[in-house]
Design a protein around this motif. Structure first.
Motif, PDB file in Angstrom:
ATOM      1  N   PHE A  95      -1.867   7.984  -5.092  1.00 25.70           N
ATOM      2  CA  PHE A  95      -2.439   7.856  -3.752  1.00 25.70           C
ATOM      3  C   PHE A  95      -3.827   7.246  -3.774  1.00 25.70           C
ATOM      4  CE2 PHE A  95      -4.174   9.300   0.315  1.00 25.70           C
ATOM      5  CZ  PHE A  95      -3.162   8.865   1.144  1.00 25.70           C
ATOM      6  N   ALA A 152      -4.016   3.544  -3.313  1.00 32.30           N
ATOM      7  CA  ALA A 152      -3.930   3.064  -1.935  1.00 32.30           C
ATOM      8  C   ALA A 152      -5.262   3.228  -1.228  1.00 32.30           C
ATOM      9  CB  ALA A 152      -2.843   3.829  -1.200  1.00 32.30           C
ATOM     10  N   VAL A 153      -5.946   4.318  -1.538  1.00 37.63           N
ATOM     11  CA  VAL A 153      -7.217   4.566  -0.861  1.00 37.63           C
ATOM     12  C   VAL A 153      -8.185   3.428  -1.147  1.00 37.63           C
ATOM     13  CG1 VAL A 153      -9.212   6.083  -0.719  1.00 37.63           C
ATOM     14  CG2 VAL A 153      -6.914   7.050  -0.919  1.00 37.63           C
ATOM     15  N   ALA A 202      -7.049  -0.014   0.197  1.00 38.39           N
ATOM     16  CA  ALA A 202      -7.111  -0.162   1.644  1.00 38.39           C
ATOM     17  C   ALA A 202      -8.483  -0.606   2.120  1.00 38.39           C
ATOM     18  CB  ALA A 202      -6.714   1.145   2.326  1.00 38.39           C
ATOM     19  N   ALA A 229       0.622   3.910  -2.779  1.00 39.84           N
ATOM     20  CA  ALA A 229       0.367   5.320  -2.444  1.00 39.84           C
ATOM     21  C   ALA A 229       1.405   6.218  -3.098  1.00 39.84           C
ATOM     22  CB  ALA A 229       0.376   5.503  -0.932  1.00 39.84           C
ATOM     23  N   GLN A 230       2.623   5.713  -3.151  1.00 31.63           N
ATOM     24  CA  GLN A 230       3.652   6.528  -3.799  1.00 31.63           C
ATOM     25  C   GLN A 230       3.383   6.678  -5.286  1.00 31.63           C
ATOM     26  OE1 GLN A 230       7.435   4.841  -2.860  1.00 31.63           O
ATOM     27  NE2 GLN A 230       7.170   5.214  -0.694  1.00 31.63           N
ATOM     28  N   LEU A 273       0.825  -1.203   0.000  1.00 34.43           N
ATOM     29  CA  LEU A 273       0.000   0.000   0.000  1.00 34.43           C
ATOM     30  C   LEU A 273       0.858   1.252   0.000  1.00 34.43           C
ATOM     31  CD1 LEU A 273      -2.832  -1.147   2.393  1.00 34.43           C
ATOM     32  CD2 LEU A 273      -3.023  -0.639  -0.021  1.00 34.43           C
ATOM     33  N   GLN A 274       1.958   1.176   0.719  1.00 37.15           N
ATOM     34  CA  GLN A 274       2.852   2.329   0.701  1.00 37.15           C
ATOM     35  C   GLN A 274       3.352   2.568  -0.721  1.00 37.15           C
ATOM     36  OE1 GLN A 274       3.882   4.452   3.509  1.00 37.15           O
ATOM     37  NE2 GLN A 274       4.321   5.552   1.638  1.00 37.15           N
TER      38      GLN A 274
END
Lengths: 170, 493, 662, 521, 112
Positions: free
Chosen positions: D409, D412-413, D416, D405-406, D401-402
């Motif tokens: 983003f 990742a939202v 998650a 997100a990089q 997820l990190q």
């Protein structure tokens, strides 16, 4: 003269061939086929194939067709029944045949030029290499192998006929 | 005529006879069988001695073929040519012959059929195929083809009181002769254009400028009809399912392999070399034919319940793969087809051998469902069939996979990308019906057919085990066969 | 140098011993291990505090690299500063007391060892949470305490309501964690690190939008863990757990983690005014909202649960208005008095043999004088009676709120009044009047308890989809009181002793620990607000009014509540049923998800469309095969026709390609 | 013959031995097979101890000509990417054998033979460095699994196994086409050589060709993963498979797909991979969410776990196509994690099945009362599966997820959400199976773990904790390998990689939802 | 094509193409018979007709090339035809023995 014979026997050949297709009774068909073969023998002669013309009459029209007639008699085959049909043969058959005739006929007619200096013509006596002597020489020299091999072929034919047609031993 | 110092004299030289050895051995053996028939034929209904003699003859012929290859070259006025290509196929069809004999013992015994004629016909048929593959002349090819075919016609109807056999033989015979007519017409046109029927001379002639390629193309088309029929490539495949289904199982096995291999050999020899010049005209047709064969074969096989018929459809599909190799028109493609034919022959014979094993007298158990529970009742037989099925699917480490790989490689080398992709997808479809065999064998409870199954007979066992080993060898260490195929393919030009 | 890792490690060892061997150990050994590990841990905290000047000299220790990949480099680092110190003291201190209390409370339970193992595990994670020196370690503790909460709420796993409440707690927390984890990702993207030190020192230089986003996402996390609107719903249900759990986890420690996190991230929040405002409003709204619900509940633990939600709202209000130290202070005092309230409630429940419905209590002061006494202390503290600990911290928050926006102060004051009212209402109902529980009445057959004692409203509405199947919402949750005999009885000293300690702290905590002063170095004190005395007076007055009103209604004039109830009618029903929020969530979130997943996604998309396509391809292939095989009619003439047709096509095409036909 | 060759050869020998052993010697077969599996595992540990970090290239390399023309090599070797997957295979095989000790009672020797063949194939897949060899192993794996499901599976096993085979087959033939095509370009199957040629421009693929090749490989791998919407074979295969089959299938076989993506798709076709990443990521995220939602409502435990795999593997694909070091490391680590935790889930579900002869959730209830230890182990596994910190999955999910997100983003939202949902379906199942009143049949049939079952489960639990608490044992090797892969994609000119993301990714390039940052193109 | 020129040419001989065209016509008629006729023996005769047509083209080509080899091909084709006839008729006999019919459309039990 050439033209006359050609046209005459070509006509007979075609007529008999058509008869083979149209006759209902197998015997008639067989006889028509003999007719075709005989006229072809004449055409072979015109083309300088004496030996083959002879073989055509003796072996083909004679022996093979006799075999046919013999079998027809043996089986007592009458006029063919019209049971069953082939859907595809009906629909696609004739157009396909027409197309086949068209393309083969076209190709063959244009195979050699008919006129002009390069015209390829058949004149009786132009070519005399088709006698028994020439054939015999070729058969026993250059074409020895196929000649010998055909013996196997005939052996198989005999064997096959025996296997299939002989009566049960027991 | 004077090549290699061989004159076109009346008496063939010893060298020529050596190059002709396999055919000679087989013919002599076939004749010998018929001579011996009265001595062994009485009393016992189906003596095995004829089979044994046949095997010896085949093995001798293999030896002869290999020996002949050591003195490769033309023979009999250049009508015959012994080269790597010819030898490869000779050995292939001879090996198929061995397996055909092996798988026939039980069958003939069960059907109480005459063995002498059967084996003689088999020998002659293979002899005809040997002749075909080593011919350098269209007319020789024709004669070889006819020897092979006529013997096959008879074999297909060998059990003459069996209605299926009759029908099979009749269909095969009529349609076969019909197609041969087309082939012959093609040959005649080639002769008309080039004035010769010798392949090398045709090649030379066509290489020259100003050749009327249209007529050659026409001839090629007609010959495709004839050869396409023999290899059961679409749309000339129609006869195959009926004939394979109707013929006695060992004959089906034989017909699906040896004549096909020989016909492909001819196909390759003529088309990839002589007609390569006009390749652009026939390649698309082969392309389409290949695709159609694969598709029709595979899809129609999906719904089959009869194993023999299913294998027949599958053989159509395999012909499609082989046509892909042909469409590649390259040395690699030729080699691929050669290799594949070997692999195909082995796996198909193996699969048919299992059919022979389970079918019972009168071939009453030929449905796929009759294999039910074979994995439990006879794990070894089932295991061997599994090998063949996996090979037919094209799972790695089997000959079938490597062959397929090689074929599609050749297709891609020749930029037949879509053909390769469609072909490969087709092989995935094929997996479905092949898997059914495995499913039924391993995942169903034993049925009547398997419950009453007798143990594997020695002959059939060999006819199963050796191809299985061969299938593995071709998949794991294909190097040797591949080298032969590649070398053979190189010599055709 | 102090080994910080020992602080969480001790409870962890306790967990391992009890968890693995506990079944074979005697209860005495189990409790000894459990209590000792926490008490030792407390001792360690004290010694760390002493050696570090109570956080004056921050300690930072690195143990090992946990995750390292790309730029991510997460160490297993512990850190102690003043804020941590407070938290450590609260956690280990209160934790020790509650462990001791639990040895008495749980003395007759099945799964005694299991309970203490979980409790120790909780301590481990909670300590990890406060000691962690980066956000990810904080998150480890954060999730870990959630797990323990889950386990302990569902301690009576045979009861469906308990396990459902556990699931609810975990899942709702997960929604919060969703925000928290996104916040972490954003922090890492923005700061390139998750270490508090690096992040917080760099925060002022970062763009406001990013910081706002981070802060808001963190807030989402905090609303989950600290039971704020909109994610507070799990906390009341969490009362399914044994009472010590409610005291420890759902009052004193875990639920305050959100406050801790926000305070820890003050550097970020302070640079994100919008987020701050949101925090304040969420906190205030929660405070009011939960307080209103608290007014109407009859389950003693439920009352305190809503009170917890409300008080947490206070803390958030404090954080939101920038009074971090006030928030932390309230966190601490709340830990004292709320733990006390719960434990007292536990004692009451214990006394009444598992009864939790206040309508079946009453007059307990003569049976359980000690409990009555300590609960009075706690109630005074929460009502904000001057001098008690609650007074100081609440006042600090309200004052700061006034400085921020006067309306917030007024709302806060009203809430304070309500708080005083309902806590004292509970007090009066429990201890004053006559004992209303049947003498030999309630066995622990839940069905029986279910049949009486609820007024019409109690089940005018079925609560949540799970509850209505087996258990009512508001009665005996602890399978407790096997030693039950007819009349209520005082609890053993193992339970009372911690109560007394906490009572002392509730009363005197405000004087003893001046948190804002202590934290001054971290969170500067607020500037003076004008009229501070007046504000203080107002809030004191509100508290006293609340107490007085409750006395008036529940002691002096007992018919009044019923009348008011009738007068309010629908509004009362609405509030009594907690505004139907559970039902609302159920109808708008849970059911659509379940049914949508079943019908649309599973049957529709997965089986219908995708598998349909796959199987359709199979069937399609077979039907293609079916068509193709019919080409194989068996008729020789047809076959020949195919050959001819094929030949014609070949001839034409090849002829054209080859140049024969132009 | 180096260690790696041994690791491949021992199971193969074991396979043959198991085939040869007479049918009646059941016990000896079991012991012998177990011996082979354990030996393989022990030998494979040698790979770990001998593995050197900082080596650029293959280790334990072995390169021999297998077939001369076309030149096909037996070329195997490992890097950080393969290392742990091989260990995972060798680690789980003995467990699979042990757990079938009682479960499998008929056609024993075939069962074990197939397990060993499976192991051999799996190790081979992860070690092969010659595309042809890779494909060979890839397909070889298919066969034993086909039989494992088909013979020893449950009621609808035939449908499931045929579906499984055909699904995979469709993908793999396209991959085969792509492999052959590459060969026709490069005239070698050697992967390193092909990479070198691709890198140096010796094989110049035009854009369309690269995309097609990428898609051919991708499809094969995506089916195996399985990526939504190609996943429907998985629930069927899992539900019908015997426990050992499920374990091997979920734990290792699915990783073949994700491994392939990392090993082949990214380095060979970096541009196409990057260009196609957006929709692949969308599929991955859809898979995460849809898989989880569908898992939520499954009435069958195995099916639930199967759908959860769809969800979990969505994370892996997401990580891979985030094109970040963090995401890729996380993805690879998550492969291992999923192998351990889902393997354990299937194992434990299998234990329940052996007791109750049902997989339906409704047939259980109150198991915790009669089988506390089983419940605890199941709980730990459940927690690992839902990504509780300190257990293994958390580390992977966090990194993925990190990384996502990089890259973007908003990825990742959405992804998650899967984390939330995983808690929902796992805990809900856990509640219904283990908690609540004791069901009558459960009371009579369910007992706590036997020593053999302990022996199966404990290693997995230990690994969960180890991998969750000390990922440094594993990640450095993975990171190194991934860095090289990302280096290639970066060099392909489209991606700007900064391993230390955003440390200096200053102030202006932030857009919270969807806009992406410097790393999203 | 100018008819006059053609007539002139025809005086010298018949164009070879005409022979070839005749063979094409006969071939097609043979094919037609195969497709359209139902009696197996007749169908078989049509095959003979096709072979004859081919033979004619061989002879015509041989004439054109002035070679004897074409004749030899014809010769071999005849031998083959004879062999085929023997086997073919034997097969027809067995079929008739088993089914008592010579209608080709009734021989279709193997299908699909």
């Amino acid at each position: 003269m050439d033209l006359f014979f050609f046209l005459l026997f070509a006509f007979i050949a075609v007529a008999c061939a058509v008869s083979v297709v149209l006759q209902k009774h197998p015997i008639s068909c067989a006889l028509s086929l003999v007719g075709t073969m005989a006229s072809l023998a004449v055409l072979y002669l015109l083309l300088g194939a004496e030996f083959i013309a002879m073989v055509q009459v003796i072996v083909y029209a004679g022996a093979i067709m006799v075999l046919f007639v013999f079998v027809i008699m043996l089986l007592n085959a009458g006029e063919e029944s019209s049971k069953g049909r082939s859907w595809i043969a009906k629909i696609a058959g004739l157009p396909a045949l027409a197309a086949l005739l068209g393309i083969l006929g076209y190709a063959m007619l244009t195979f050699y030029p008919m006129v002009g200096p390069k015209a390829s013509l058949v004149h009786f006596g132009d070519f005399t290499g088709g006698g028994a002597k020439e054939i015999g020489t070729a058969l026993f020299t250059e074409y020895l192998l196929p000649f010998e091999v055909t013996s196997i072929l005939i052996l198989i034919a005999i064997l096959g006929a025996i296997v299939l047609a002989r009566k049960e031993i027991d | 005529m004077l090549a290699n110092g061989i004159s076109s004299s009346f008496v063939p030289s010893n060298l020529e006879m050596l190059r002709f050895a396999p055919e000679l051995i087989l013919s002599v053996a076939g004749t010998l069988l018929m001579v011996l028939d009265p001595f062994f034929g009485e009393g016992k209904k189906s003596p095995k001695i004829f089979g044994h003699i046949s095997i010896v003859a085949f093995l001798l012929a293999i030896f002869g073929a290999v020996e002949a290859n050591t003195v490769a070259g033309p023979a009999f006025s250049n009508l015959l040519i012994v080269d790597g290509f010819a030898t490869y196929f000779r050995v292939l069809v001879l090996v198929i012959g061995v397996f055909a004999v092996l798988s026939s013992y039980l069958y003939l015994d069960r059907e109480a059929a005459d063995t002498c004629e059967y084996h003689a016909l088999l020998l002659f048929s293979v002899a005809g195929q040997c002749l075909m593959v080593s011919s350098n002349d269209l007319i020789m090819i024709f004669i070889g083809l006819e020897i092979s075919s006529i013997a096959s016609y008879v074999l297909a109807g060998y059990l003459r009181n069996d209605r299926r056999n009759n029908e099979s033989a009749l269909k095969y015979f009529l349609l076969g002769s019909f197609a041969t007519g087309f082939l012959l017409y093609g040959v005649s046109i080639v002769y008309g254009v080039t004035g010769t029927t010798k392949l090398d001379e045709i090649r030379t002639f066509l290489a020259a400028p100003g050749v009327p390629t249209g007529y050659v193309a026409l001839a090629a088309a007609l010959m495709i009809v004839g050869l396409g029929f023999k290899v059961s490539g679409a749309p000339f495949q129609v006869w195959a399912p009926d004939v394979y289904q109707g013929a006695p199982a060992p004959v089906s096995a034989f017909m699906a392999t040896a004549p096909k291999a020989a016909a492909f050999a001819i196909f390759l020899r003529i088309f990839v070399t002589d007609f390569d010049k006009i390749g652009s005209s026939w390649e698309p047709l082969i392309w389409i034919s290949a695709l159609l064969s694969m598709t029709i074969g595979n899809f129609a096989a999906l719904t089959q319940t009869n194993i023999k018929r299913m294998l027949a459809y599958s053989s159509i599909a395999h012909a499609g793969y082989l046509l892909v190799a042909l469409a590649a028109r390259s040395e690699i493609g030729t080699a691929a087809a050669m290799f594949y034919l070997a692999a195909y022959a082995l796996m198909n014979i193996g699969a048919f051998a299992v059919v022979i094993h389970i079918c019972g007298k009168g071939e009453k158990n030929v449905l796929i469902s009759d294999l039910a529970g074979l994995g439990q009742k006879q794990p070894l037989t089932a295991g061997l069939l599994t090998v063949f099925v996996l090979s037919l699917i094209g799972v790695p480490l089997t000959g079938g996979f490597f062959g397929k790989f090689y074929i599609f490689r050749s297709a891609l080398e020749s930029h037949l990308v879509w053909l390769a992709i469609l072909g490969l997808l087709n092989s995935a479809v094929a997996a479905y019906y092949y898997l059914r065999l495995l499913v039924v064998m391993y995942m169903h409870e034993p049925g009547e057919a398997t419950e009453s199954l007798e143990p594997l007979s020695p002959g059939l066992g060999l006819a199963l085990a050796l191809p299985a080993v061969g299938t593995f060898v071709l998949g794991v260490a294909p190097g040797a066969v591949l080298a032969l195929a590649t070398a053979g393919a190189a010599l055709t030009k | 140098m102090q080994n910080l890792w020992l602080i969480p490690a001790l409870p962890f060892i306790g967990f391992l011993i009890n968890g693995i061997l506990g079944r074979k150990l005697s209860k005495a050994v189990v409790s000894a291990i459990a209590v000792l590990s926490v008490v030792l841990s407390f001792g360690l905290v004290v010694s760390v505090g002493l050696s570090s000047g109570w956080g004056e000299h921050p300690i930072h220790q690195h143990y090992f690299t946990w995750i390292r990949s790309g730029g991510v480099d997460i160490g297993w680092d512990f850190m102690v500063d003043k804020l941590t110190m407070i938290m450590l003291m609260v956690v280990t201190g209160i934790g020790s007391l509650i462990h001791i209390y639990a040895t008495g409370y749980m003395a007759h339970e099945e799964g005694y060892y299991r309970f203490f193992a979980y409790l120790n595990l909780f301590m481990f994670f909670m300590l990890n949470l406060v000691l962690g020196a980066n956000y990810l370690l904080l998150f480890v503790g954060w999730e870990g305490v959630g797990l323990c909460s889950y386990l302990l709420i569902g301690f009576y796993f045979v009861k469906k309501s308990a396990t459902t409440a556990g699931n609810k707690a975990f899942i709702v927390n997960r929604i919060g964690d969703f925000g928290f984890s996104l916040a972490m990702f954003l922090i890492f993207i923005t700061f390139g690190s998750l270490d508090f030190g690096k992040v917080l020192s760099a925060a002022p230089g970062k763009p406001v939008e990013v910081l706002t986003a981070i802060a808001l996402l963190m807030l989402l996390g905090a609303t989950g863990k600290s039971a704020q609107i909109p994610l507070y719903v799990w906390l009341p249900d969490a009362m399914e757990g044994p009472t010590p759990v409610s005291a420890l986890i759902h009052a004193a420690t875990m639920v305050t983690a959100g406050v801790y996190m926000c305070s820890r991230s003050a550097a970020i929040f302070l640079k994100a005014p919008i987020a701050m405002e949101t925090v304040a409003i969420v906190g205030l709204a929660t405070a009011v909202f939960a307080a209103t619900i608290g007014l109407t509940q009859y389950d003693i633990k439920k009352v305190f649960a809503y009170s917890t939600v409300s008080q947490l709202g206070y803390m958030f209000l404090g954080v939101g208005v920038g009074a971090f130290s006030a928030g932390i202070w309230h966190l601490m005092t709340h830990a004292f008095f709320k733990a006390l309230l719960f434990m007292g409630a536990g004692s009451v429940i214990h006394a009444c043999g598992g009864e939790q419905d206040m309508r079946k209590m009453g007059g307990l002061k003569k049976y359980t004088p000690w409990t009555c006494g300590v609960l009075a202390c706690a109630s005074l503290a929460i009502a904000g009676v001057p001098g008690t600990s609650g007074f100081f911290s609440k006042d600090a928050i309200l004052t700061a709120a006034y400085g921020h926006a006067p309306w917030m102060f007024w709302v806060g004051v009203v809430t304070a009044g309500m708080t005083a009212f309902y806590v004292w209402r509970a007090f009066w109902m429990t201890f004053w009047g006559e004992y209303r529980g049947g003498d030999a009445g309630h066995s622990h057959d839940h069905g029986h308890a279910h049949t009486h004692g609820h007024d019409d409203h109690a089940h005018a509405h079925n609560h949540s989809h799970d509850h209505d199947h087996d258990h009512g919402h508001s009665h005996s949750h602890d399978d407790h009181g096997h030693d039950h005999h007819g009349t209520p009885h005082e609890s053993p000293w193992s339970m009372l002793a911690p109560l007394v300690v906490l009572a002392f702290l509730s009363l005197a905590g405000g004087f003893l620990f001046n948190v804002p002063k202590f934290l001054e170095s971290m969170f500067p004190l607020h500037e003076e607000v004008p009229n501070e005395e007046m504000l203080m007076g107002v809030s004191i007055f509100a508290g006293l009014i609340g107490i007085a009103l409750s006395y008036f209604m529940y002691v002096a004039n007992k018919e009044l509540p019923g009348k008011i109830r009738k007068a309010l009618g629908g509004i009362y029903t609405l509030v009594y049923n907690k505004y139907f929020v559970d039902e609302f969530y159920d109808a708008t979130v849970v059911r659509p998800i379940i049914e949508g997943s079943t019908e649309v996604l599973w049957h529709g998309l997965d089986q219908g469309v995708i598998d349909g396509a796959v199987n359709g391809a199979g069937t399609g292939s077979r039907s293609i095969g079916g068509v193709l095989k019919h080409l194989q009619s068996g008729n020789i003439r047809s076959y020949a026709t195919w050959v001819v047709v094929g030949a014609v096509i070949l001839l034409i095409t090849v002829g054209m390609n080859g140049g024969l036909i132009r | 013959m180096n260690l790696l060759d041994l690791v491949i050869a021992i199971p193969a020998i074991g396979f043959l031995v198991a085939l040869i052993i007479p049918r009646v010697m059941e016990k000896i077969t079991r012991l012998l097979v177990m011996g082979f599996a354990l030996l393989t595992f022990v030998v494979s540990l040698g790979l770990v101890s001998g593995f050197q970090s900082g080596v650029n290239g293959l280790q334990f390399e072995s390169n021999k000509i297998w077939i001369a023309n076309p030149e096909i090599h037996y070329h195997v070797g490992i890097d950080g990417l393969s290392l742990w997957l091989i260990i995972l295979s060798t680690f789980l095989t003995p467990i699979a054998i042990l757990l079938s000790w009682k479960y499998v009672q008929h056609r024993i020797k075939e069962f074990y033979a197939f397990l060993l063949l499976l192991e051999c194939g799996l190790v081979g897949v992860f070690a092969a460095y010659d595309l042809f060899l890779f494909y060979t192993f890839w397909e070889v794996v298919l066969v034993p699994m086909y039989f494992l499901i088909g013979i020893w599976g449950h009621d609808r096993r035939i449908y499931a196994t045929v579906k499984f085979f055909l699904y995979t087959m469709v993908g793999s033939v396209l991959m085969l086409a792509a492999i052959i095509f590459l060969y026709t370009q490069a005239h070698t199957f050697d992967y390193a050589e092909i990479l070198a040629q691709l890198g140096s421009g010796k094989i110049a693929l035009d854009h369309g060709t690269e995309t097609l090749l990428f898609l051919a490989f991708f499809l094969a791998f995506a089916i195996k993963v399985p990526l939504f919407p190609l996943h429907t074979w998985l629930p069927d295969a899992h539900v019908e498979a015997p426990t050992a089959g499920s374990v091997m299938l979920a734990s290792v076989m699915l990783k073949m797909g994700t491994y392939g993506l990392v090993r082949f798709c990214l380095p060979m076709f970096p541009i196409a991979a990057k260009e196609n990443a957006p929709w692949i990521v969308i599929l991955a995220i859809t898979g995460i969410i849809v898989g989880a939602l569908v898992a939520l409502v499954q009435p069958n435990m195995k099916k639930l776990v199967a759908y959860s795999s769809v969800s979990h593997l969505g994370f892996v694909v997401l990580g891979i196509f985030s094109f970040t070091q963090v995401g890729l490391d996380g993805a690879v680590y998550q492969m291992l994690n999923h192998g351990i935790s889902t393997g354990a889930l299937f194992l434990l579900v299998g234990f329940l099945y052996e007791r109750q002869h049902s997989l339906a959730i409704k047939d259980f209830g109150g198991v915790a009362t009669v089988a506390p230890w089983l419940s605890i182990l199941f709980l730990i596994t459940t927690l690992a599966s839902i990504g509780l910190p300190t257990l293994n999955n958390f580390v992977g999910e966090f990194l993925v997820l990190q990384g996502a997100a990089q890259a973007n983003f908003s990825w990742a939202v959405f992804a998650a959400f899967g984390v939330i949902l995983s808690a929902c379906y796992m805990l809900w199942m856990y509640q219904r199976v283990f908690f609540g009143a004791l069901a009558h049949s459960v009371k009579h049939h369910v007992t706590d773990l036997s020593p053999r079952e302990w022996a199966c489960a404990v290693p997995l639990i230990v690994m969960m904790v180890w991998m969750g608490m000390y990922s440094q044992s594993f990640i450095p090797a993975i990171s190194e390998a991934n860095a090289r892969i990302l280096d290639r994609t970066a060099k392909a000119g489209l991606i700007k990689m900064t391993p230390h993301v955003a440390v200096n990714a200053g102030t202006s390039n932030f857009a919270p939802a969807g806009g992406g940052n410097a790393h999203a193109r | 094509m100018d008819p006059q020129v053609l007539m002139q040419t025809l005086g010298k001989g018949v164009p070879t193409s005409w022979y070839l065209a005749l063979s094409a016509v006969l071939f097609t008629i043979g094919v037609a018979g195969f497709i359209l006729r139902r009696n197996i023996i007749t169908v078989f005769m049509c095959i003979e007709l096709m072979l004859n047509a081919v033979n004619l083209s061989f002879i015509a080509f041989a004439h054109e090339h002035r070679q004897v080899s074409g004749h030899l091909f014809t010769f071999f084709v005849m031998v083959v035809a004879a062999a085929e006839a023997a086997v073919g008729l034997a097969i027809i006999l067995t079929v008739f023995k088993n089914r008592s019919t010579l209608n080709i459309d009734e021989i279709d039990s193997l299908k699909n």
